[in-house]
Design an enzyme around this catalytic site. Structure first.
Site, PDB file in Angstrom:
ATOM      1  CG  ASP A   1       4.003   5.174   4.657  1.00 19.56           C
ATOM      2  OD1 ASP A   1       3.827   4.182   5.902  1.00 19.56           O
ATOM      3  OD2 ASP A   1       3.502   5.025   3.805  1.00 19.56           O
TER       4      ASP A   1
ATOM      5  CG  ASP B   1     -18.327   5.583  -2.494  1.00 20.93           C
ATOM      6  OD1 ASP B   1     -18.016   6.603  -2.972  1.00 20.93           O
ATOM      7  OD2 ASP B   1     -19.160   4.844  -1.776  1.00 20.93           O
TER       8      ASP B   1
ATOM      9  CG  ASP C   1      -2.552  -1.124   1.327  1.00 21.63           C
ATOM     10  OD1 ASP C   1      -2.282  -1.793  -0.014  1.00 21.63           O
ATOM     11  OD2 ASP C   1      -3.152  -1.287   2.219  1.00 21.63           O
ATOM     12  N   GLY C   2       2.071   1.058   0.839  1.00 21.77           N
ATOM     13  CA  GLY C   2       2.846   2.383   0.828  1.00 21.77           C
ATOM     14  C   GLY C   2       3.371   3.117  -0.739  1.00 21.77           C
TER      15      GLY C   2
END
Length: 297
Positions: A269, A212, A65-66
């Site tokens: 982070d 959305d 994800d980082g």
């Protein structure tokens, strides 16, 4: 021929990320491919911006994800934005889950160069995020989890640090304004979420969709130590409607202030301090993904 930049974080996937390089190049046989390996902080941001400046057709982000967050920060709001591919090799991989991208790297690679879907991106002050912002001592503790802890313990590293912080049960006065409506509470934690996967939990925000156009906020009020565990369980399982300690709100813009200079945990982070302005960039980036309705677990 179309051009693609593959950005690899070699420390991801228990340092096996580079092993997938040949498979990715083989999958992208219709592209001219250049590979960049990150060596330090914000390298992925710099490489991704370079791909935008040089009009690349696609950018593939190989890591956790980082790495994804850094790459998106190089692409968001650029005049030219390539299609983005994600090969998830991190500890949690929330955004990949939200896009229904398989957590099996080989299956994720098979999507590259194929069908695409658009997704919302969040903006907090001058930074961009794909999934979640968390504010409070618990969020700071989770943000301090080291690479070594994540490598050895996986997602349990976040759980251990979170439990230790929750037991302290510290709270501070925070003010959240969502589309003009203000909430001023003693809070343990505030979370702003874009997708339906938070720390791999899919029930917390299951009514959310990647496109959305909404920010989904959760205010977790200060409560007694005895109630902390119950409130945490209600939050993670999505059973918070009858819990007076949890306020759920949806908005297109939020402003956050606090009596303490809390750091912001952005996609895992710690990046800056309050105050914060959070907004949504609707359907802002196109990703290689298949919306089959089958969610990876």
């Amino acid at each position: 021929m179309k051009k693609c930049m593959v950005i690899i974080n070699p420390s991801s996937g228990k340092e096996k990320a580079s092993e997938y390089e040949k498979k990715i190049i083989g999958q992208l046989h219709n592209y001219e491919v250049i590979v960049k390996e990150t060596e330090g902080e914000k390298d992925a941001t710099r490489f991704a911006k370079m791909a935008c400046d040089e009009q690349y057709d696609a950018v593939i982000l190989v890591g956790g994800d980082g790495t994804l967050n850094e790459g998106i920060n190089g692409i968001a709001e650029q005049p030219h934005r390539p299609v983005v591919g994600v090969v998830p090799l991190g500890t949690v991989n929330d955004f990949a889950r939200a896009l229904d991208i398989s957590l099996d790297p080989d299956e994720a690679i098979a999507l590259l160069g194929g069908k695409t879907t658009k997704a919302d991106i969040g903006k907090v002050n001058d930074h961009y995020f794909t999934n979640v912002i968390a504010i409070g001592l618990l969020a700071e503790a989770v943000g301090d989890v080291s690479v070594e802890q994540k490598t050895s313990l996986g997602s349990l590293a976040y759980l251990f640090e979170g439990v230790k912080a929750a037991i302290q049960n510290d709270s501070y006065e925070m003010e959240v304004t969502a589309d003009g409506q203000t909430y001023k509470e003693n809070m343990m934690l505030f979370i702003c979420v874009l997708t339906d996967s938070v720390g791999s939990f899919r029930q917390l925000n299951e009514d959310a969709d990647k496109s959305d156009g909404l920010l989904h906020g959760f205010i977790i009020k200060s409560t007694s130590t005895l109630q902390v565990v119950g409130t945490a369980k209600n939050l993670l399982t999505g059973n918070y409607e009858d819990d007076d300690n949890i306020i759920k709100l949806n908005a297109r813009e939020m402003h956050i202030k606090a009596t303490e200079a809390f750091q912001l945990n952005v996609d895992g982070d710690l990046i800056s301090q309050l105050p914060a302005k959070i907004s949504i960039l609707h359907n802002h980036i196109e990703f290689f993904a298949v919306n089959s309705g089958t969610r990876p677990r």
